[in-house]
Design an enzyme around this catalytic site. Structure first.
Site, PDB file in Angstrom:
ATOM      1  N   LYS A   1      17.184   0.227  -3.208  1.00 29.98           N
ATOM      2  CA  LYS A   1      16.620   1.269  -2.356  1.00 29.98           C
ATOM      3  C   LYS A   1      17.701   1.822  -1.414  1.00 29.98           C
ATOM      4  CE  LYS A   1      11.993  -0.793  -2.677  1.00 29.98           C
ATOM      5  NZ  LYS A   1      10.828  -1.363  -1.920  1.00 29.98           N
TER       6      LYS A   1
ATOM      7  N   GLU B   1       7.747   2.448 -15.651  1.00 25.77           N
ATOM      8  CA  GLU B   1       8.797   2.803 -14.693  1.00 25.77           C
ATOM      9  C   GLU B   1      10.101   3.184 -15.392  1.00 25.77           C
ATOM     10  OE1 GLU B   1       8.744  -0.695 -12.218  1.00 25.77           O
ATOM     11  OE2 GLU B   1       6.840  -0.114 -11.275  1.00 25.77           O
TER      12      GLU B   1
ATOM     13  N   TYR C   1       5.192   5.233  -7.041  1.00 25.01           N
ATOM     14  CA  TYR C   1       4.377   4.373  -6.175  1.00 25.01           C
ATOM     15  C   TYR C   1       2.893   4.782  -6.171  1.00 25.01           C
ATOM     16  CZ  TYR C   1       8.396   1.814  -4.271  1.00 25.01           C
ATOM     17  OH  TYR C   1       9.496   0.989  -4.108  1.00 25.01           O
TER      18      TYR C   1
ATOM     19  N   ARG D   1      11.632 -10.732 -10.593  1.00 20.96           N
ATOM     20  CA  ARG D   1      10.714 -10.760  -9.431  1.00 20.96           C
ATOM     21  C   ARG D   1      10.978 -12.018  -8.593  1.00 20.96           C
ATOM     22  NH1 ARG D   1       7.471  -6.488  -7.640  1.00 20.96           N
ATOM     23  NH2 ARG D   1       5.987  -8.017  -6.862  1.00 20.96           N
TER      24      ARG D   1
ATOM     25  N   ASN E   1      12.999  -3.344   2.496  1.00 19.88           N
ATOM     26  CA  ASN E   1      13.195  -4.588   1.728  1.00 19.88           C
ATOM     27  C   ASN E   1      14.177  -4.458   0.559  1.00 19.88           C
ATOM     28  OD1 ASN E   1      11.522  -3.204   0.035  1.00 19.88           O
ATOM     29  ND2 ASN E   1       9.881  -4.729  -0.002  1.00 19.88           N
TER      30      ASN E   1
ATOM     31  N   HIS F   1      13.587  -2.817  -5.499  1.00 17.67           N
ATOM     32  CA  HIS F   1      12.339  -2.760  -6.260  1.00 17.67           C
ATOM     33  C   HIS F   1      12.562  -3.438  -7.602  1.00 17.67           C
ATOM     34  CE1 HIS F   1       8.784  -1.190  -8.363  1.00 17.67           C
ATOM     35  NE2 HIS F   1       9.606  -1.044  -9.389  1.00 17.67           N
TER      36      HIS F   1
HETATM   37  P1  IDP Z   1       6.753  -4.989  -4.296  1.00 21.14           P
HETATM   38  O1  IDP Z   1       7.879  -4.013  -4.012  1.00 21.14           O
HETATM   39  O2  IDP Z   1       7.131  -6.388  -3.925  1.00 21.14           O
HETATM   40  O3  IDP Z   1       6.214  -4.863  -5.677  1.00 21.14           O
HETATM   41  P2  IDP Z   1       4.355  -3.608  -3.402  1.00 21.14           P
HETATM   42  O4  IDP Z   1       3.160  -4.274  -2.819  1.00 21.14           O
HETATM   43  O5  IDP Z   1       4.243  -3.043  -4.775  1.00 21.14           O
HETATM   44  O6  IDP Z   1       5.573  -4.629  -3.282  1.00 21.14           O
HETATM   45  O7  IDP Z   1       4.768  -2.459  -2.381  1.00 21.14           O
HETATM   46  C1  IDP Z   1       5.727  -1.496  -2.765  1.00 21.14           C
HETATM   47  C2  IDP Z   1       6.674  -1.268  -1.619  1.00 21.14           C
HETATM   48  O8  IDP Z   1       5.957  -0.677  -0.539  1.00 21.14           O
HETATM   49  C3  IDP Z   1       7.272  -2.546  -0.991  1.00 21.14           C
HETATM   50  O9  IDP Z   1       8.404  -3.001  -1.684  1.00 21.14           O
HETATM   51  C4  IDP Z   1       7.625  -2.067   0.394  1.00 21.14           C
HETATM   52  O10 IDP Z   1       8.832  -1.304   0.387  1.00 21.14           O
HETATM   53  C5  IDP Z   1       6.476  -1.119   0.700  1.00 21.14           C
HETATM   54  N1  IDP Z   1       5.388  -1.786   1.425  1.00 21.14           N
HETATM   55  C6  IDP Z   1       4.428  -2.589   0.934  1.00 21.14           C
HETATM   56  N2  IDP Z   1       3.602  -3.013   1.890  1.00 21.14           N
HETATM   57  C7  IDP Z   1       4.045  -2.459   3.042  1.00 21.14           C
HETATM   58  C8  IDP Z   1       3.617  -2.514   4.391  1.00 21.14           C
HETATM   59  O11 IDP Z   1       2.628  -3.177   4.758  1.00 21.14           O
HETATM   60  N3  IDP Z   1       4.353  -1.826   5.304  1.00 21.14           N
HETATM   61  C9  IDP Z   1       5.441  -1.077   4.958  1.00 21.14           C
HETATM   62  N4  IDP Z   1       5.872  -0.987   3.688  1.00 21.14           N
HETATM   63  C10 IDP Z   1       5.194  -1.671   2.738  1.00 21.14           C
HETATM   64 MG    MG Z   2       5.085  -3.393  -6.635  1.00 18.11          MG
END
Ligand code: IDP
Ligand code: MG
Length: 151
Positions: A10, A127, A50, A86, A113, A116
């Site tokens: 990212k 994807e 997303y 993962r 974070n 992805h």
């Molecule tokens: P993942 O990336 O671990 O699969 P997902 O639940 O699919 O997690 O969420 C996609 C992305 O959305 C996360 O990687 C993060 O960047 C963002 N995200 C998810 N939940 C939150 C939140 O509560 N606050 C801010 N960003 C979030």
């Molecule tokens: Mg996800």
């Protein structure tokens, strides 16, 4: 089973100059990078990628974050690699991610974070098709396959 996963560094990873260190982990593990491109994601692609989160309160911020600067989009191949990657990436919230995982070691905040990775074979297929033409996925031999895999 040989699998392909969609993995993306990212904008925070790119701008913090973490691409090399993160990529190194996948290479050291024995995984194979079969496609990679540095790109800006447009709003439409971000919303499509997303889509499952479109009703969530963080959706707007997520789209803004992911379109804010360059990302490194990749396809990574290896035995059982979707769940393996993962695991290497760690929990979505870096505060809960185990040390030794990418998010656990390099990130602090859920909304920053750094990486992805596809969460299932179906997501990986969707994807990869969203980000890459078939011609951009490069098939090549790894000369050390018998050192990585017991064939
Ligand atoms: P993942 O990336 O671990 O699969 P997902 O639940 O699919 O997690 O969420 C996609 C992305 O959305 C996360 O990687 C993060 O960047 C963002 N995200 C998810 N939940 C939150 C939140 O509560 N606050 C801010 N960003 C979030
Ligand atoms: Mg996800």
């Amino acid at each position: 089973m040989m699998e392909k996963s969609f993995v993306m560094m990212k904008p925070d990873a790119v701008q913090r100059r973490l691409m090399g260190q993160v990529l190194c982990r996948f290479e050291e593990k024995g995984l194979q990078i079969v496609a990679a491109k540095l790109m800006h994601i447009g709003e439409d692609l971000a919303k499509e990628h997303y889509g499952e989160h479109s009703e969530k309160p963080f959706f707007g911020g997520l789209v803004e974050y992911i379109t804010s600067s360059a990302v490194l989009a990749m396809v990574i191949q290896g035995d059982n690699c979707i769940s393996l990657i993962r695991k290497m990436v760690g929990a979505t919230n870096p505060k809960e991610a185990d040390l030794g995982t990418i998010r656990g070691d390099f990130a602090l905040d859920m909304g920053r974070n750094i990486i992805h990775a596809s969460d299932s074979p179906q997501s990986a297929k969707r994807e990869i098709a969203l980000f890459f033409d078939e011609t951009e996925i490069v098939e090549y031999e790894m000369p050390d396959t018998n050192l990585i895999y017991e064939l």
